[in-house]
Design a protein around this motif. Structure first.
Motif, PDB file in Angstrom:
ATOM      1  N   ALA A 106       0.823  -1.213   0.000  1.00 25.83           N
ATOM      2  CA  ALA A 106       0.000   0.000   0.000  1.00 25.83           C
ATOM      3  C   ALA A 106       0.855   1.260   0.000  1.00 25.83           C
ATOM      4  O   ALA A 106       0.483   2.283  -0.590  1.00 25.83           O
ATOM      5  CB  ALA A 106      -0.932   0.003   1.210  1.00 25.83           C
ATOM      6  N   GLU A 107       2.013   1.203   0.663  1.00 28.36           N
ATOM      7  CA  GLU A 107       2.902   2.365   0.763  1.00 28.36           C
ATOM      8  C   GLU A 107       4.022   2.346  -0.282  1.00 28.36           C
ATOM      9  O   GLU A 107       4.883   3.229  -0.266  1.00 28.36           O
ATOM     10  CB  GLU A 107       3.514   2.424   2.174  1.00 28.36           C
ATOM     11  CG  GLU A 107       2.505   2.642   3.288  1.00 28.36           C
ATOM     12  CD  GLU A 107       1.779   3.977   3.195  1.00 28.36           C
ATOM     13  OE1 GLU A 107       2.327   4.910   2.580  1.00 28.36           O
ATOM     14  OE2 GLU A 107       0.661   4.074   3.732  1.00 28.36           O
ATOM     15  N   ASP A 108       4.026   1.322  -1.137  1.00 28.77           N
ATOM     16  CA  ASP A 108       5.065   1.185  -2.163  1.00 28.77           C
ATOM     17  C   ASP A 108       6.463   1.169  -1.529  1.00 28.77           C
ATOM     18  O   ASP A 108       7.397   1.836  -1.986  1.00 28.77           O
ATOM     19  CB  ASP A 108       4.950   2.306  -3.210  1.00 28.77           C
ATOM     20  CG  ASP A 108       5.622   1.950  -4.532  1.00 28.77           C
ATOM     21  OD1 ASP A 108       5.614   0.761  -4.897  1.00 28.77           O
ATOM     22  OD2 ASP A 108       6.176   2.847  -5.191  1.00 28.77           O
ATOM     23  N   MET A 109       6.575   0.408  -0.438  1.00 25.94           N
ATOM     24  CA  MET A 109       7.834   0.321   0.313  1.00 25.94           C
ATOM     25  C   MET A 109       8.488  -1.038   0.135  1.00 25.94           C
ATOM     26  O   MET A 109       7.830  -2.077   0.253  1.00 25.94           O
ATOM     27  CB  MET A 109       7.562   0.543   1.812  1.00 25.94           C
ATOM     28  CG  MET A 109       7.467   1.986   2.215  1.00 25.94           C
ATOM     29  SD  MET A 109       9.059   2.850   2.163  1.00 25.94           S
ATOM     30  CE  MET A 109       9.748   2.378   3.745  1.00 25.94           C
ATOM     31  N   PRO A 110       9.782  -1.084  -0.120  1.00 27.54           N
ATOM     32  CA  PRO A 110      10.490  -2.354  -0.172  1.00 27.54           C
ATOM     33  C   PRO A 110      10.407  -3.094   1.167  1.00 27.54           C
ATOM     34  O   PRO A 110      10.483  -2.477   2.233  1.00 27.54           O
ATOM     35  CB  PRO A 110      11.936  -1.947  -0.470  1.00 27.54           C
ATOM     36  CG  PRO A 110      11.817  -0.632  -1.166  1.00 27.54           C
ATOM     37  CD  PRO A 110      10.656   0.049  -0.499  1.00 27.54           C
ATOM     38  N   PHE A 111      10.269  -4.414   1.091  1.00 28.21           N
ATOM     39  CA  PHE A 111      10.110  -5.259   2.277  1.00 28.21           C
ATOM     40  C   PHE A 111      11.257  -6.269   2.329  1.00 28.21           C
ATOM     41  O   PHE A 111      11.393  -7.113   1.456  1.00 28.21           O
ATOM     42  CB  PHE A 111       8.752  -5.961   2.215  1.00 28.21           C
ATOM     43  CG  PHE A 111       8.450  -6.920   3.340  1.00 28.21           C
ATOM     44  CD1 PHE A 111       9.074  -6.814   4.579  1.00 28.21           C
ATOM     45  CD2 PHE A 111       7.523  -7.941   3.163  1.00 28.21           C
ATOM     46  CE1 PHE A 111       8.798  -7.690   5.614  1.00 28.21           C
ATOM     47  CE2 PHE A 111       7.218  -8.821   4.194  1.00 28.21           C
ATOM     48  CZ  PHE A 111       7.859  -8.700   5.418  1.00 28.21           C
ATOM     49  N   PHE A 112      12.101  -6.147   3.355  1.00 31.14           N
ATOM     50  CA  PHE A 112      13.180  -7.102   3.631  1.00 31.14           C
ATOM     51  C   PHE A 112      12.710  -8.029   4.749  1.00 31.14           C
ATOM     52  O   PHE A 112      12.365  -7.550   5.833  1.00 31.14           O
ATOM     53  CB  PHE A 112      14.448  -6.379   4.086  1.00 31.14           C
ATOM     54  CG  PHE A 112      15.263  -5.757   2.977  1.00 31.14           C
ATOM     55  CD1 PHE A 112      16.611  -6.059   2.838  1.00 31.14           C
ATOM     56  CD2 PHE A 112      14.695  -4.847   2.088  1.00 31.14           C
ATOM     57  CE1 PHE A 112      17.378  -5.473   1.831  1.00 31.14           C
ATOM     58  CE2 PHE A 112      15.452  -4.262   1.090  1.00 31.14           C
ATOM     59  CZ  PHE A 112      16.800  -4.576   0.951  1.00 31.14           C
ATOM     60  N   LEU A 113      12.698  -9.322   4.500  1.00 31.43           N
ATOM     61  CA  LEU A 113      12.315 -10.292   5.531  1.00 31.43           C
ATOM     62  C   LEU A 113      13.543 -11.062   5.980  1.00 31.43           C
ATOM     63  O   LEU A 113      14.212 -11.713   5.174  1.00 31.43           O
ATOM     64  CB  LEU A 113      11.254 -11.259   4.995  1.00 31.43           C
ATOM     65  CG  LEU A 113      10.819 -12.357   5.968  1.00 31.43           C
ATOM     66  CD1 LEU A 113      10.196 -11.778   7.246  1.00 31.43           C
ATOM     67  CD2 LEU A 113       9.832 -13.324   5.297  1.00 31.43           C
ATOM     68  N   GLU A 114      13.831 -10.975   7.280  1.00 34.93           N
ATOM     69  CA  GLU A 114      14.958 -11.692   7.875  1.00 34.93           C
ATOM     70  C   GLU A 114      14.432 -12.974   8.506  1.00 34.93           C
ATOM     71  O   GLU A 114      13.571 -12.944   9.387  1.00 34.93           O
ATOM     72  CB  GLU A 114      15.640 -10.821   8.936  1.00 34.93           C
ATOM     73  CG  GLU A 114      16.775 -11.528   9.650  1.00 34.93           C
ATOM     74  CD  GLU A 114      17.484 -10.648  10.667  1.00 34.93           C
ATOM     75  OE1 GLU A 114      18.433 -11.147  11.311  1.00 34.93           O
ATOM     76  OE2 GLU A 114      17.096  -9.472  10.831  1.00 34.93           O
TER      77      GLU A 114
END
Length: 315
Positions: free
Chosen positions: A148-156
């Motif tokens: 929704a915010e057009d933000m990159p998502f890094f999953l650790e």
């Protein structure tokens, strides 16, 4: 408005490699500096690491509780990742369930200048649906928020076994745990842009690296690195997991030789851990001296290894 693609590019160096510095530690940093360390000093330590080491990093990972001053102090060339999860987990409840910092949202992180959101998830792929289904829904919600915010998502992803706590016993299980978790969370429903993962074996038990006990010969260990690399189509980067700077560099070379196409690192304690002792013993002045010598050397040497071993990202 900055696009998601532009944000992702800001986190990489000019060659498309992620050489990020991680200092989103909260509980761990308090343990390293002393449990009674005031908040102001925890913040100051982060500021010093950010100010003196981001000159040599593509980006920095900080936390929203102690890290905003450090974010401001970073070099202009460095992108900004911000952790969204609370530190640690409730040890009185089985499952190592994640939780988010209450007064934070992806919208707020974006407004404060973050280029990406990072979430840490402890995962035992074999723990059972009643635990893992909750974690999957949790990550799906964050994915929706980032979208929704057009933000990159890094999953650790940090693996564990709910029943096995012995390090050597767990080392036998680790390849399966790490690789299967990567496969699961690479699914489109989780909306992950970059996976931050452990190396698939405990290098302390690999032939040529082990002091005593050898659980894997070099060929077996290399096969796990290749299997891990083939397990996802997403960009993935390695975490340092607190090992020494030298061992981490040797590990990256081993990964490359094994055919791993990892895209960089998010390296924390392997770079700056020694500065905690300098801070305890000599305060700000001694810390700066350490960072400008040993810390700088650690990160420059790591970057040189990265340029030889990492695969440039293509988003």
């Amino acid at each position: 408005m900055t696009t998601k693609q532009e944000k992702l590019n800001r986190l990489c160096d000019k060659n498309g490699i992620i050489g990020a510095l991680a200092i989103d530690q909260r509980g761990a940093l308090r343990r390293m500096l002393g449990e009674d360390t005031p908040v102001k000093q925890l913040e100051e330590f982060k500021v010093l690491v950010s100010k003196y080491l981001t000159r040599y990093a593509s980006s920095i990972l900080l936390d929203p509780e102690l890290g905003w001053e450090a974010a401001t102090a970073r070099s202009e060339n460095a992108g900004l990742l911000v952790a969204y999860e609370k530190t640690g987990y409730d040890k009185t409840v089985a499952g190592r369930f994640p939780d988010l910092v209450e007064n934070v949202s992806v919208q707020r992180l974006k407004a404060q200048g973050a280029d990406a959101v990072k979430v840490l998830l402890y995962v035992d792929i074999d723990e059972g649906k009643e635990v893992n289904d909750i974690k999957e829904a949790f990550i799906e919600r964050i994915a929706s928020e980032c979208k929704a915010e057009d933000m990159p998502f890094f999953l650790e992803l940090v693996s564990y076994d709910a029943k096995v706590t012995d390090e050597k016993e767990y080392a036998k299980l680790k390849p399966h745990k790490v690789i299967e978790a990567m496969k699961l969370y690479s699914q489109e429903r989780f909306g992950v842009d970059v996976l931050k993962v452990e190396v698939p074996v405990n290098m302390k038990y690999v032939e040529g690296f082990a002091k005593d006990d050898i659980l894997y010969n070099k060929e077996e260990a290399a096969a796990f690195y290749k299997e891990q690399s083939d397990a996802t189509s997403l960009p993935f980067i390695f975490l340092s997991a607190g090992v020494s700077a030298q061992l981490f560099q040797d590990t990256l070379r081993f990964a490359k030789e094994a055919g791993s196409t990892f895209n960089g690192v998010l390296c924390g304690r392997a770079t700056w851990a020694g500065a905690t002792k300098a801070y305890q013993e000599g305060g700000q002045e001694a810390t700066i001296k350490w960072l400008e010598t040993v810390g700088k050397q650690n990160i420059i040497e790591l970057d040189a290894v990265l340029q030889e071993t990492a695969t440039p990202v293509t988003f």
